[in-house]
Design a protein around this motif. Structure first.
Motif, PDB file in Angstrom:
ATOM      1  N   UNK A 163      38.303   8.870  -7.879  1.00  0.00           N
ATOM      2  CA  UNK A 163      37.289   9.376  -6.448  1.00  0.00           C
ATOM      3  C   UNK A 163      36.064   9.449  -7.609  1.00  0.00           C
ATOM      4  N   UNK A 164      35.211   8.290  -7.345  1.00  0.00           N
ATOM      5  CA  UNK A 164      33.651   8.032  -7.944  1.00  0.00           C
ATOM      6  C   UNK A 164      32.645   9.017  -7.537  1.00  0.00           C
ATOM      7  N   UNK A 165      31.936   8.744  -8.432  1.00  0.00           N
ATOM      8  CA  UNK A 165      31.269   9.412  -8.669  1.00  0.00           C
ATOM      9  C   UNK A 165      30.365   9.034  -7.493  1.00  0.00           C
ATOM     10  N   UNK A 166      29.160   9.719  -6.572  1.00  0.00           N
ATOM     11  CA  UNK A 166      28.611   9.663  -5.546  1.00  0.00           C
ATOM     12  C   UNK A 166      27.219   8.396  -5.793  1.00  0.00           C
ATOM     13  N   UNK A 167      27.115   8.651  -7.378  1.00  0.00           N
ATOM     14  CA  UNK A 167      25.598   7.314  -7.911  1.00  0.00           C
ATOM     15  C   UNK A 167      26.822   6.147  -8.714  1.00  0.00           C
ATOM     16  N   UNK A 168      27.843   5.924  -8.186  1.00  0.00           N
ATOM     17  CA  UNK A 168      29.126   4.571  -8.608  1.00  0.00           C
ATOM     18  C   UNK A 168      28.357   3.355  -8.110  1.00  0.00           C
ATOM     19  N   UNK A 169      27.869   3.132  -8.871  1.00  0.00           N
ATOM     20  CA  UNK A 169      26.935   1.943  -8.750  1.00  0.00           C
ATOM     21  C   UNK A 169      27.943   0.258  -7.941  1.00  0.00           C
ATOM     22  N   UNK A 170      29.043   0.091  -8.492  1.00  0.00           N
ATOM     23  CA  UNK A 170      29.505  -0.903  -8.341  1.00  0.00           C
ATOM     24  C   UNK A 170      30.852  -0.083  -7.890  1.00  0.00           C
ATOM     25  N   UNK A 171      31.325  -0.332  -6.691  1.00  0.00           N
ATOM     26  CA  UNK A 171      32.732   0.483  -6.128  1.00  0.00           C
ATOM     27  C   UNK A 171      33.508  -0.434  -6.219  1.00  0.00           C
ATOM     28  N   UNK A 172      33.330  -2.271  -6.070  1.00  0.00           N
ATOM     29  CA  UNK A 172      33.905  -3.377  -6.075  1.00  0.00           C
ATOM     30  C   UNK A 172      34.621  -3.372  -7.804  1.00  0.00           C
ATOM     31  N   UNK A 173      33.923  -3.158  -8.316  1.00  0.00           N
ATOM     32  CA  UNK A 173      33.815  -3.009  -9.998  1.00  0.00           C
ATOM     33  C   UNK A 173      34.262  -1.900 -10.694  1.00  0.00           C
ATOM     34  N   UNK A 174      34.947  -0.734  -9.332  1.00  0.00           N
ATOM     35  CA  UNK A 174      35.009   0.734  -9.668  1.00  0.00           C
ATOM     36  C   UNK A 174      36.743   0.431  -9.353  1.00  0.00           C
ATOM     37  N   UNK A 175      37.269  -0.269  -8.427  1.00  0.00           N
ATOM     38  CA  UNK A 175      38.277  -0.392  -8.026  1.00  0.00           C
ATOM     39  C   UNK A 175      39.401  -1.702  -8.650  1.00  0.00           C
ATOM     40  N   UNK A 176      38.709  -2.484  -9.367  1.00  0.00           N
ATOM     41  CA  UNK A 176      39.068  -3.638 -10.151  1.00  0.00           C
ATOM     42  C   UNK A 176      39.601  -3.438 -11.516  1.00  0.00           C
ATOM     43  N   UNK A 177      38.198  -2.244 -12.003  1.00  0.00           N
ATOM     44  CA  UNK A 177      38.788  -1.465 -13.233  1.00  0.00           C
ATOM     45  C   UNK A 177      40.164  -1.089 -13.009  1.00  0.00           C
ATOM     46  N   UNK A 178      40.174  -0.544 -12.413  1.00  0.00           N
ATOM     47  CA  UNK A 178      41.471   0.760 -11.979  1.00  0.00           C
ATOM     48  C   UNK A 178      42.616  -0.466 -11.960  1.00  0.00           C
ATOM     49  N   UNK A 179      41.835  -1.281 -10.984  1.00  0.00           N
ATOM     50  CA  UNK A 179      43.913  -2.154 -10.265  1.00  0.00           C
ATOM     51  C   UNK A 179      44.157  -3.083 -11.926  1.00  0.00           C
ATOM     52  N   UNK A 180      43.255  -3.197 -12.207  1.00  0.00           N
ATOM     53  CA  UNK A 180      43.477  -4.476 -13.725  1.00  0.00           C
ATOM     54  C   UNK A 180      43.448  -3.934 -15.323  1.00  0.00           C
ATOM     55  N   UNK A 181      42.841  -2.949 -15.211  1.00  0.00           N
ATOM     56  CA  UNK A 181      42.746  -2.209 -16.846  1.00  0.00           C
ATOM     57  C   UNK A 181      43.413  -0.487 -17.058  1.00  0.00           C
ATOM     58  N   UNK A 182      43.045  -0.035 -15.172  1.00  0.00           N
ATOM     59  CA  UNK A 182      43.899   1.607 -16.182  1.00  0.00           C
ATOM     60  C   UNK A 182      45.607   1.203 -15.707  1.00  0.00           C
ATOM     61  N   UNK A 183      45.829   0.487 -14.533  1.00  0.00           N
ATOM     62  CA  UNK A 183      47.368   0.749 -14.107  1.00  0.00           C
ATOM     63  C   UNK A 183      48.266  -0.032 -15.169  1.00  0.00           C
ATOM     64  N   UNK A 184      47.716  -1.120 -15.805  1.00  0.00           N
ATOM     65  CA  UNK A 184      49.049  -0.991 -16.500  1.00  0.00           C
ATOM     66  C   UNK A 184      48.873  -0.564 -17.148  1.00  0.00           C
ATOM     67  N   UNK A 185      48.284   0.296 -18.409  1.00  0.00           N
ATOM     68  CA  UNK A 185      48.143   1.109 -19.137  1.00  0.00           C
ATOM     69  C   UNK A 185      49.384   2.503 -18.518  1.00  0.00           C
ATOM     70  N   UNK A 186      49.299   2.488 -17.495  1.00  0.00           N
ATOM     71  CA  UNK A 186      50.052   3.818 -16.990  1.00  0.00           C
ATOM     72  C   UNK A 186      52.485   3.666 -16.878  1.00  0.00           C
ATOM     73  N   UNK A 187      52.618   2.269 -17.091  1.00  0.00           N
ATOM     74  CA  UNK A 187      53.981   2.013 -17.475  1.00  0.00           C
ATOM     75  C   UNK A 187      54.252   1.692 -16.067  1.00  0.00           C
TER      76      UNK A 187
END
Length: 290
Positions: free
Chosen positions: A266-290
């Motif tokens: 759940x991004x913060x209310x002041x998240x400056x780049x939601x598109x970047x946030x979801x890309x970060x989640x999918x491209x960087x965080x997701x692969x680390x979870x196995x």
């Protein structure tokens, strides 16, 4: 394996949804969740657009307030989405914010009875059953869907209080826990859900979804602190994750180990780049979870 998602917060205008949904889809993020908050974007209309704009992404509607909706209409809309986008619709229902329900003249005297009746009827209609019922809040006379889905979507219930958690365990396929839930809170909630499942004699898997307040980048600590103040979370509560991808992934693992099947960032209310946030989640965080 833990499912990872992100929230499209309804404080953003609806015209932002297309670029965020496409960014999540392209990044390989599994789920995007939308909120049907009064008086912002509609849950069904938002889900329909986001599903049409994407190819793999699952859309969670978390959640549809049951006092706000006629159950037959909810069934018709969800059945339509489930037939056109099979396996990609993740609907959740719940009490809704009672002050908002009062604003539209829909606040029930018994929210628990309203939720029980709506959830039971909605499940039956989506399963293709013909339903006649005359409850306190739900009235159906020989109602059946002409186009029930071949694969009815699993219904999830949003819950915070103990009684609703037990009801979710008794009747629903899963439970959503709100942002601000600690890992210990997940363990406690799953235990109460299991009480309801035991009372109903259920042995099938019950999914637990939790929203987890998150931020990425060098200023994440400051933004998370502000977000905690906005939500009035207790000082020092273990309710957020932030930093680089490894730090966020480690946090997601902690909530998963506590019993969450799906963790929705759940991004913060002041998240400056939601598109970047979801890309970060999918491209960087997701692969680390196995």
């Amino acid at each position: 394996m833990t499912t990872l998602g992100a929230v499209f917060r309804p404080q953003l205008p609806p015209e932002r949804l297309r670029s965020v949904a496409r960014a999540a889809d392209e990044a390989g993020l599994e789920e995007l969740w939308i909120w049907e908050d009064c008086f912002r974007e509609g849950g069904i209309s938002s889900a329909a657009m986001a599903l049409a704009w994407t190819t793999q992404l699952r859309l969670g509607i978390g959640l549809m307030p049951v006092p706000f909706r006629n159950v037959a209409l909810s069934a018709m809309e969800l059945a339509t989405l489930a037939r056109v986008f099979p396996g990609r619709v993740r609907p959740a229902v719940g009490h809704g914010v009672q002050d908002w329900m009062a604003q539209v003249g829909a606040r029930p005297a018994s929210p628990m009875t309203c939720l029980r009746e709506h959830l039971s009827a909605l499940q039956a209609l989506l399963a293709g059953e013909r339903v006649t019922t005359s409850g306190r809040y739900v009235h159906l006379d020989d109602v059946a869907l002409d186009w029930p889905p071949a694969q009815p979507p699993a219904l999830i219930t949003g819950a915070t209080g103990d009684r609703t958690l037990r009801l979710s365990g008794e009747l629903a396929a899963g439970t959503i826990l709100t942002g601000g839930t600690t890992p210990d809170g997940v363990r406690r909630a799953r235990g109460i859900v299991d009480e309801g499942r035991a009372l109903a004699g259920r042995s099938d898997h019950h999914e637990v979804v939790v929203y987890l307040v998150a931020a990425a980048g060098p200023d994440s600590a400051e933004r998370l602190e502000r977000e905690c103040r906005r939500w009035e979370f207790p000082a020092g509560a273990d309710v957020t994750v932030g930093g680089d991808a490894e730090s966020v992934a480690n946090g997601v693992r902690r909530w998963a180990e506590a019993g969450a099947d799906t963790v929705v960032l759940q991004p913060t209310e002041d998240e400056p780049d939601l598109e970047g946030f979801v890309r970060f989640a999918g491209e960087q965080v997701r692969p680390l979870l196995g």
